[in-house]
Structures are given as structure tokens and as C-alpha cells.
Design an enzyme around this catalytic site. Structure first.
Site, PDB file in Angstrom:
ATOM      1  N   PHE A 162       0.834  -1.199   0.000  1.00 29.23           N
ATOM      2  CA  PHE A 162       0.000   0.000   0.000  1.00 29.23           C
ATOM      3  C   PHE A 162       0.871   1.253   0.000  1.00 29.23           C
ATOM      4  CE2 PHE A 162      -2.397  -3.232   2.328  1.00 29.23           C
ATOM      5  CZ  PHE A 162      -3.699  -3.092   1.880  1.00 29.23           C
ATOM      6  N   ASP A 163       0.554   2.189  -0.863  1.00 29.06           N
ATOM      7  CA  ASP A 163       1.011   3.554  -0.642  1.00 29.06           C
ATOM      8  C   ASP A 163       0.275   4.049   0.604  1.00 29.06           C
ATOM      9  OD1 ASP A 163       2.085   6.116  -0.971  1.00 29.06           O
ATOM     10  OD2 ASP A 163       0.470   6.723  -2.329  1.00 29.06           O
TER      11      ASP A 163
END
Length: 332
Positions: A162-163
Site C-alpha cells: 500500500f502507498d
């Protein structure tokens, strides 16, 4: 008593995300709806190839415990097809042995409208307009991009990257960063280091994955032969001192990730190539374009990172004026 989806991770997936519909889509775009419908009928027995979300979906469903009436994960097919053209998709699901028993066909409508009806924590689609409209309605959604990723199907582990800003949390910090003054951003984050960030568009999915990991750990405690399969990573463009607020936020939520990268401008693909996620979420297309070479990638069209720049607006206005001028010249 009716079946309940409470206490389950529910992922809604469009056929365009689960399978490779490239050839069928080409028929639709070049020859129209009726030709597409006939093409799908003629090929009902031809199994569709894996789509971008297939590695994620297959592994999520495989995590379900042996007791089939008490699954941890449910996957719902939300399709723009009608039931007739969708039969090929259902046949392909059966071919791969995916335990997906629930499907919604909306015949060209907006399938994301039914996300809340199924308590979906995520909607994945290859249709950009559907995803953009879903996100604008504060629904957790992402657009899949074609990838060069080759899945090792013998591998059971599921890796999710995930960013952080604009994906797990909102874009309030990113909005400061977008002003272009790095020192201002760093000072702002230092001042707010002990203040958790608000939830972002995929926060519900992020939390549900963390809860699924906790269930895996509990299962491993009573079953010595079981090895937890999910591994998560935060892949952020942040660097010190802005990293502390990430940790503060995760602590506030009671969530631990397995790996975290604070890259400070280094290309995300460099660590993704090592981590090898089965899915990667980011709100910026520039990162998706780079990452999709090596990982199934999902764009989350949320916040300031996806607002058109002044230059883009000016160019669009000039193009529109040019088209109007050409139209008037033709009419004259």
C-alpha cells in the site's frame, strides 16, 4: 435465517479485473454490443485468462478455514455485463475452482452501486469511469492496470503493498506537500508527528486485511501446522522526519505492517521488485506506470494527486475552443 456477510472481508471484483477480457473488449469497441454478445456466446466454453486481480483473489479465498459455512473472505462478482454475456465469466470461475457463488450483473449500469449492499471493503475494476464515480461517492475502489507480472501459482503467500497518503490515509498531508515547499511539509509533519491522520479511501480494506492477519495468527496458535500467509507493506515516498506520523497513525489503529519503506523520492519499483506484491495500491499514476511492469497494480483516483493542474485545465480549454472553431468553420 438469511446468510450474513458480517464479520467477513468482502471484496467486490469486476470481470474486467478478475479475467483478461482484452479480445472481447476489442470486439465490443470495434463492432458494437451485438457482436460482443455473440462473441461471448460463441466462446462460452473457452476459459478466460487470468486478470490483474486474479492472484489476489485466488489467494484471499484460499485463506478461508476448512469449515466452508464460516468463511473469513467472500468475493462478489460485480459485472457490467448482462447475465447472458456474463455466462462465460461464470464458466471461467468454475473452471479455476474459485469459490465465488454470488454475482451481480447490471447490463451496462454502474455495478459499484451495490457495494454497500454486500458490505464490500474493496471494488476492483478495469473500467475507469466506474472507479472514479465510486471513489467520489467515498466508496473504496481502484482501477487495475495491465501488468507484466508472472504469478508463481505454487506460492501460497499473499503479499499486499500500500502507498500511504491518499490510499490508507487521506491526502491532507499530501496537499501540503503539493505546495512544492519540502521544508514546509517536513515542518508540518514534525509538528503533527503525534497526531494520527484521518482515514483514506482504502482504509476499510486495509483494516480488514489487518484483521484477517490477526485471525491467521490465532489459527496458528491452535494449529501448529498452519503458517500465516498474508504479508503487508507500506511503500511511501515519505522520508524522515515525516515517517513518524505514519507510525503514530498505525499505532492509533492498533495495526502492525510487516514491512515499511520510507523512500524519500527513490523509485518505488526498486523495492517492489524485491517484495514482489500480488497487488500494489497507489493514488499516483506516475507510480503505477512504473510499478505495473513488475506487480499487479491498482490506481486509486483520490484527492489532490488526481486533480488536473492549471496547465491541464488551460490545455483542455484551448482544445475545446479549437474544436468549436473547427465546427463553426465547417458549418460556414
Amino acid at each position: 435465517m438469511s446468510y450474513t456477510l458480517d464479520d467477513k472481508l468482502v471484496v467486490a471484483v469486476a470481470s474486467s479485473a478478475l479475467f483478461d477480457l482484452g479480445e472481447a473488449d476489442l470486439v465490443y469497441r470495434e463492432q458494437g454490443l451485438e457482436a460482443y454478445r455473440q462473441y461471448q456466446r460463441d466462446n462460452e466454453s473457452v476459459t478466460l485468462g487470468h486478470g490483474v486481480a486474479f492472484p489476489l483473489i485466488r489467494r484471499l479465498l484460499a485463506i478461508n478455514p476448512p469449515i466452508q459455512n464460516e468463511p473469513w473472505v467472500e468475493v462478489i462478482l460485480l459485472s457490467r455485463n448482462d447475465p447472458d454475456t456474463g455466462l462465460r465469466v461464470l464458466n471461467s470461475i468454475e473452471h479455476y475452482g474459485l469459490p465465488i457463488g454470488r454475482a451481480v450483473f447490471v447490463n451496462g449500469g454502474n455495478p459499484f452501486r451495490y457495494m454497500n449492499a454486500f458490505s464490500a471493503a474493496l471494488f476492483l475494476s478495469g473500467h475507469p469511469t466506474d472507479v472514479e464515480r465510486a471513489v467520489k461517492r467515498d466508496l473504496p475502489a481502484g482501477r487495475v492496470f495491465p501488468s507484466d507480472f508472472i504469478d508463481n501459482e505454487a506460492e501460497e503467500e499473499l503479499r499486499i503493498a500500500f502507498d500511504f497518503d491518499g490510499v490508507v490515509v487521506d491526502d491532507s498531508a499530501e496537499a501540503v506537500f503539493k505546495t512544492g515547499d519540502l521544508k514546509v511539509f517536513q515542518q508540518s509533519e514534525t509538528d503533527s508527528a503525534k497526531t494520527p491522520l484521518p482515514a483514506g479511501p482504502l482504509n476499510k480494506f486495509f483494516r480488514e486485511i489487518a484483521r484477517l492477519q490477526e485471525r491467521e495468527r490465532q489459527r496458528a496458535e491452535v494449529d501448529a501446522s498452519y503458517r500465516p500467509r498474508i504479508r503487508t507493506a507500506i511503500v511511501s515516498a515519505r522520508s524522515a522526519p515525516a515517517h513518524e506520523r505514519v507510525i503514530t497513525t498505525l499505532r492509533e489503529w492498533g495495526i502492525q505492517v510487516d514491512e515499511a519503506f520510507f523512500l524519500g523520492g527513490i523509485e518505488k519499483s526498486r523495492v517492489l521488485e524485491v517484495f514482489r506484491p500480488h497487488i500494489f495500491f497507489d493514488d499516483q499514476l506516475v507510480h503505477i506506470e512504473d510499478a505495473k511492469r513488475i506487480a499487479p497494480s491498482v490506481h486509486v483516483p483520490f484527492g489532490v494527486a488526481n486533480q488536473p493542474s492549471e496547465k491541464d485545465v488551460e490545455e483542455a480549454q484551448l482544445e475545446n475552443e479549437s474544436r468549436k472553431g473547427k465546427k463553426r468553420a465547417t458549418e460556414d
